[in-house]
Design a protein around this motif. Structure first.
Motif, PDB file in Angstrom:
ATOM      1  N   ASN A  41       0.796  -1.218   0.000  1.00  0.00           N
ATOM      2  CA  ASN A  41       0.000   0.000   0.000  1.00  0.00           C
ATOM      3  C   ASN A  41       0.828   1.267   0.000  1.00  0.00           C
ATOM      4  N   ASN A  44       2.044   1.656  -3.412  1.00  0.00           N
ATOM      5  CA  ASN A  44       0.948   2.076  -4.291  1.00  0.00           C
ATOM      6  C   ASN A  44       0.660   3.574  -4.149  1.00  0.00           C
ATOM      7  N   ASP A  45       0.762   4.066  -2.927  1.00  0.00           N
ATOM      8  CA  ASP A  45       0.484   5.485  -2.684  1.00  0.00           C
ATOM      9  C   ASP A  45       1.659   6.378  -3.046  1.00  0.00           C
ATOM     10  N   GLU A  47       4.514   5.977  -5.753  1.00  0.00           N
ATOM     11  CA  GLU A  47       5.257   5.286  -6.816  1.00  0.00           C
ATOM     12  C   GLU A  47       6.732   5.697  -6.832  1.00  0.00           C
ATOM     13  N   SER A  93       7.921  -0.025  -7.629  1.00  0.00           N
ATOM     14  CA  SER A  93       6.600   0.295  -8.166  1.00  0.00           C
ATOM     15  C   SER A  93       5.757  -0.975  -8.278  1.00  0.00           C
ATOM     16  N   ILE A  94       4.462  -0.778  -8.435  1.00  0.00           N
ATOM     17  CA  ILE A  94       3.505  -1.883  -8.446  1.00  0.00           C
ATOM     18  C   ILE A  94       3.408  -2.471  -9.846  1.00  0.00           C
ATOM     19  N   LYS A  99      -1.415  -4.421  -8.954  1.00  0.00           N
ATOM     20  CA  LYS A  99      -2.561  -3.501  -9.038  1.00  0.00           C
ATOM     21  C   LYS A  99      -3.870  -4.276  -8.918  1.00  0.00           C
ATOM     22  N   ILE A 102      -4.361  -5.343  -5.293  1.00  0.00           N
ATOM     23  CA  ILE A 102      -4.803  -4.229  -4.448  1.00  0.00           C
ATOM     24  C   ILE A 102      -6.287  -3.954  -4.674  1.00  0.00           C
TER      25      ILE A 102
END
Lengths: 141, 141
Positions: A41, A44-45, A47, A93-94, A99, A102
DNA sequence: TATTTTTAGTTGTCTAGCTAACTATTTTTA
DNA sequence: TAAAAATAGTTAGCTAGACAACTAAAAATA
């Protein structure tokens, strides 16, 4: 008696939360731990974050973050590259898979959250956070 | 944001308590963990107890208790014999070295406790325990 | 009484958290 | 600019917590 001890109750509650959450994730066949989800998370918030930043957000040390990031990488949820500006740092990074995870996790995590906080008033929520904060500050100094 | 999350704050507070306590014990040169001290205390309060009982008191599973009891045995703080009435069970009691440790630890542990609970009113103490209990019950069912 | 089930404890395997020690860069400063 | 200090991350070693699978003994039951 120990059950009347605040520390014991804080630690026990923390364990029960983790355990309940982990059981729910397992029941959905989701291959991630609660702690790994927290790391995911933060990435994700933010990058292209590095690991130090994650550690600051989650208040965990470097080795712990390093290993959790590795797990997330192995599972294909994140992509880890070297920072172009500072080669000591990593750039996280995701991935697409991350993604999707999440996205699918949102309602499940929210369900876990609500389950534990049932019948807690807004006032109680604020109050417990302020008391926990007081205890933390007492121990910091 | 994660820092506004009750679960996160509960877990973080638990970690800070353990960490602070462990640092204090280390600074006194005491070779025991906070968790081991809890086990030692249950044995001290209930001579010839077995491991199941400790697990019930501390809400920990059998392997965890088994290993902590082993550590305490290795360090010479407790004596582990086989129960005469039921040879599946062990019978645990405190050694002289263990008694001395408990005695010396009392004021140190009390100091740790008071440090964290500074400026918490009796009302706040009761309140946080009741809220934590509510969360635990919510997750149990 | 013989068999099944339950119970107490141990061992193995995994993750997380912590400390310490390490490598490899980058920044400071003398 | 060369040496020293700081920074980002990794590796190793330990404890605790959780789960699963196991041993051995006791209790239940048929």
């Amino acid at each position: 008696m120990i059950h009347n001890n605040i520390y014991f109750q804080i630690e026990l509650t923390a364990r029960k939360i983790r355990q309940y959450g982990q059981n729910v994730l397992r029941s959905h066949g989701i291959d991630i731990t609660i702690e790994q989800w927290l790391v995911l998370n933060v990435i994700n918030d933010n990058e292209t974050t590095n690991q130090i930043f994650i550690g600051e957000k989650l208040v965990k040390d470097k080795p712990t973050i390093s290993r959790m990031v590795n797990q997330l990488g192995k599972k294909g949820f994140i992509i880890k590259t070297s920072s172009s500006s500072d080669s000591r740092q990593v750039s996280l990074s995701i991935s697409k898979k991350g993604k999707t995870l999440i996205h699918n996790l949102q309602p499940i995590i929210e369900g876990i959250r609500l389950k534990g906080l049932q019948e807690l008033s807004e006032k109680e929520s604020q109050h417990i956070k302020s008391i926990l904060n007081k205890i933390q500050k007492n121990l910091d100094t």
